[in-house]
Design a protein around this motif. Structure first.
Motif, PDB file in Angstrom:
ATOM      1  N   LYS A 194       0.858  -1.201   0.000  1.00  0.00           N
ATOM      2  CA  LYS A 194       0.000   0.000   0.000  1.00  0.00           C
ATOM      3  C   LYS A 194       0.890   1.246   0.000  1.00  0.00           C
ATOM      4  O   LYS A 194       0.674   2.189  -0.760  1.00  0.00           O
ATOM      5  CB  LYS A 194      -0.910  -0.029   1.241  1.00  0.00           C
ATOM      6  CG  LYS A 194      -1.868   1.153   1.366  1.00  0.00           C
ATOM      7  CD  LYS A 194      -2.708   0.961   2.635  1.00  0.00           C
ATOM      8  CE  LYS A 194      -3.459   2.201   3.041  1.00  0.00           C
ATOM      9  NZ  LYS A 194      -4.476   2.619   2.084  1.00  0.00           N
ATOM     10  N   TRP A 235      -6.149  -7.356  -0.675  1.00  0.00           N
ATOM     11  CA  TRP A 235      -5.249  -6.415  -1.359  1.00  0.00           C
ATOM     12  C   TRP A 235      -6.051  -5.344  -2.096  1.00  0.00           C
ATOM     13  O   TRP A 235      -5.665  -4.175  -2.119  1.00  0.00           O
ATOM     14  CB  TRP A 235      -4.345  -7.163  -2.352  1.00  0.00           C
ATOM     15  CG  TRP A 235      -3.076  -7.686  -1.756  1.00  0.00           C
ATOM     16  CD1 TRP A 235      -2.968  -8.474  -0.644  1.00  0.00           C
ATOM     17  CD2 TRP A 235      -1.746  -7.460  -2.228  1.00  0.00           C
ATOM     18  NE1 TRP A 235      -1.647  -8.765  -0.407  1.00  0.00           N
ATOM     19  CE2 TRP A 235      -0.870  -8.160  -1.365  1.00  0.00           C
ATOM     20  CE3 TRP A 235      -1.205  -6.758  -3.299  1.00  0.00           C
ATOM     21  CZ2 TRP A 235       0.504  -8.157  -1.543  1.00  0.00           C
ATOM     22  CZ3 TRP A 235       0.175  -6.759  -3.475  1.00  0.00           C
ATOM     23  CH2 TRP A 235       1.019  -7.446  -2.597  1.00  0.00           C
ATOM     24  N   SER A 270      -3.427  -2.181  -2.141  1.00  0.00           N
ATOM     25  CA  SER A 270      -2.022  -2.589  -2.087  1.00  0.00           C
ATOM     26  C   SER A 270      -1.363  -2.717  -3.450  1.00  0.00           C
ATOM     27  O   SER A 270      -0.147  -2.871  -3.529  1.00  0.00           O
ATOM     28  CB  SER A 270      -1.888  -3.922  -1.342  1.00  0.00           C
ATOM     29  OG  SER A 270      -2.323  -3.776  -0.012  1.00  0.00           O
TER      30      SER A 270
END
Ligand code: MG
Length: 379
Positions: free
Chosen positions: A240, A266, A271
């Motif tokens: 991230k 994610w 991310s």
């Protein structure tokens, strides 16, 4: 239709590839090797096949108890049962789950008389690809310097590749991975192929946040398309941080466990800017479809990991903005176009436009050299 036999044969061959201490492949001295091949036999005579990495013992042991007597078209039910079995049975890794799942898809395609991508709902018959250059080495005539990468990348462009990805140097080839050396190789390749060839980098996988950010900022200047896995993927926070601090597209996760669930986290976390998934590390096509739909539902593109036959079928069955099939790994001392001895032809044939043709045979569409296979099965 019922499954009556599950068998893993080992095919002897002479390999010219060696694995280093981190399991990356390099050209090496020819030596005896075995290629596992899974066969699932049905009571109507249809056989599903899969060639790739797998753990023979767990397939012929616990997994065969799930499979024998089951209808092979009940892939989701089988997948769910194996998923539960996977929790405490560590030998049932993602690659082995992938082997079983892909052999079942091969059966389904053969039963329907269709290639898997048409069974899924076809979108296209060919997909763009990139040449994926093998991890750096210290072999003269290999990938030992930035100049060697540049020379080879130019050769690949002349062969028809319209995009290229580099894997740079990692331990144990070099004891200390270096952002500077990575950037030197990337710069040399960019200068050699010019501004119009999309380039990607897959470097050492354990850089710190600061090193990864410095690498990303360097790649921004070289107009790279994406960077993948420069840090341990168990830290979604680090990704991230990286994604938020660079204009470069960050592609992932590739090897983190957890299939579609990890990818969902994610996506939620921000991310990565491009998703990543592949049959080998997600436990097969059944799981990969879930990853793909997840990305599609979140408006993200996804790039397939590795030159897997199931990735190719999935790419043939999607209009999502996943640009490329990863063709390779390629190395200046190896001829990728020569099929492995158990095949009569490669399944990822490239056409004159530099695109890969989806296999057209029923099922996965492998073209096997049955004479070689029958004559080379060993214990
Ligand atoms: Mg990668």
């Amino acid at each position: 239709m019922k499954i009556i036999e599950v068998r893993v044969d080992q095919i002897h061959f002479i390999s010219d590839m060696v694995r280093d201490g981190e399991f990356h492949s390099h050209p090496g001295k020819p030596h005896d090797a075995k290629q596992p091949m899974l066969t699932i036999v049905c009571d109507n005579g249809i056989e599903g096949h899969y060639v790739g990495p797998m753990v023979k013992g767990v397939i012929e042991g616990g997994c065969s108890q799930v499979l024998i007597g089951e209808d092979p078209l009940f892939r989701e039910r089988i997948y769910r049962r194996l998923l539960q079995y996977q929790r405490l049975q560590t030998e049932l890794n993602e690659r082995t789950l992938c082997a079983i799942d892909c052999a079942l898809w091969d059966i389904a395609g053969k039963a329907a008389g269709l290639p898997v991508y048409k069974l899924l709902g076809a979108y296209r018959d060919t997909v763009p690809c990139y040449g994926s250059i093998m991890v750096g080495d210290d072999i003269k005539g290999g990938l030992d310097t930035p100049e060697a990468y540049a020379e080879y990348a130019l050769k690949l462009v002349k062969q028809g590749y319209k995009a290229i990805k580099l894997h740079t140097w990692m331990p144990p080839i070099i004891p200390e991975p270096s952002v500077d050396m990575d950037l030197e190789a990337c710069k040399a390749v960019r200068e050699a192929v010019g501004p119009n060839i999309p380039l990607m980098l897959d470097p050492y996988h354990y850089y710190s946040r600061e090193e990864a950010l410095r690498l990303a900022r360097g790649l921004e200047k070289l107009d790279f398309l994406w960077l993948e896995e420069p840090m341990d993927e168990h830290s979604a926070s680090s990704y991230k941080y990286l994604t938020e601090n660079t204009k470069l597209q960050i592609c992932g996760p590739e090897t983190a466990e957890g299939k579609y669930m990890t990818r969902a986290d994610w996506i939620r976390f921000g991310s990565a800017s491009i998703g990543r998934a592949g049959a080998l590390t997600c436990g097969g096509l059944t799981s990969l479809i879930k990853c793909l739909h997840l990305y599609e539902a979140n408006g993200m593109s996804v790039e397939m990991h590795g030159n897997h036959i199931a990735n190719l079928h999935l790419l043939g069955a999607t209009g999502i903005d996943g640009k490329y099939f990863e063709r390779g790994l390629l190395h200046p001392m190896l001829d990728y176009e020569v099929p492995k001895p158990w095949f009569t032809a490669n399944y990822d044939k490239m056409n004159e436009n530099g695109d890969v043709i989806i296999p057209q045979g029923p099922g996965l569409g492998y073209e096997f050299n049955w004479d070689y296979i029958k004559n080379n099965i060993v214990k």
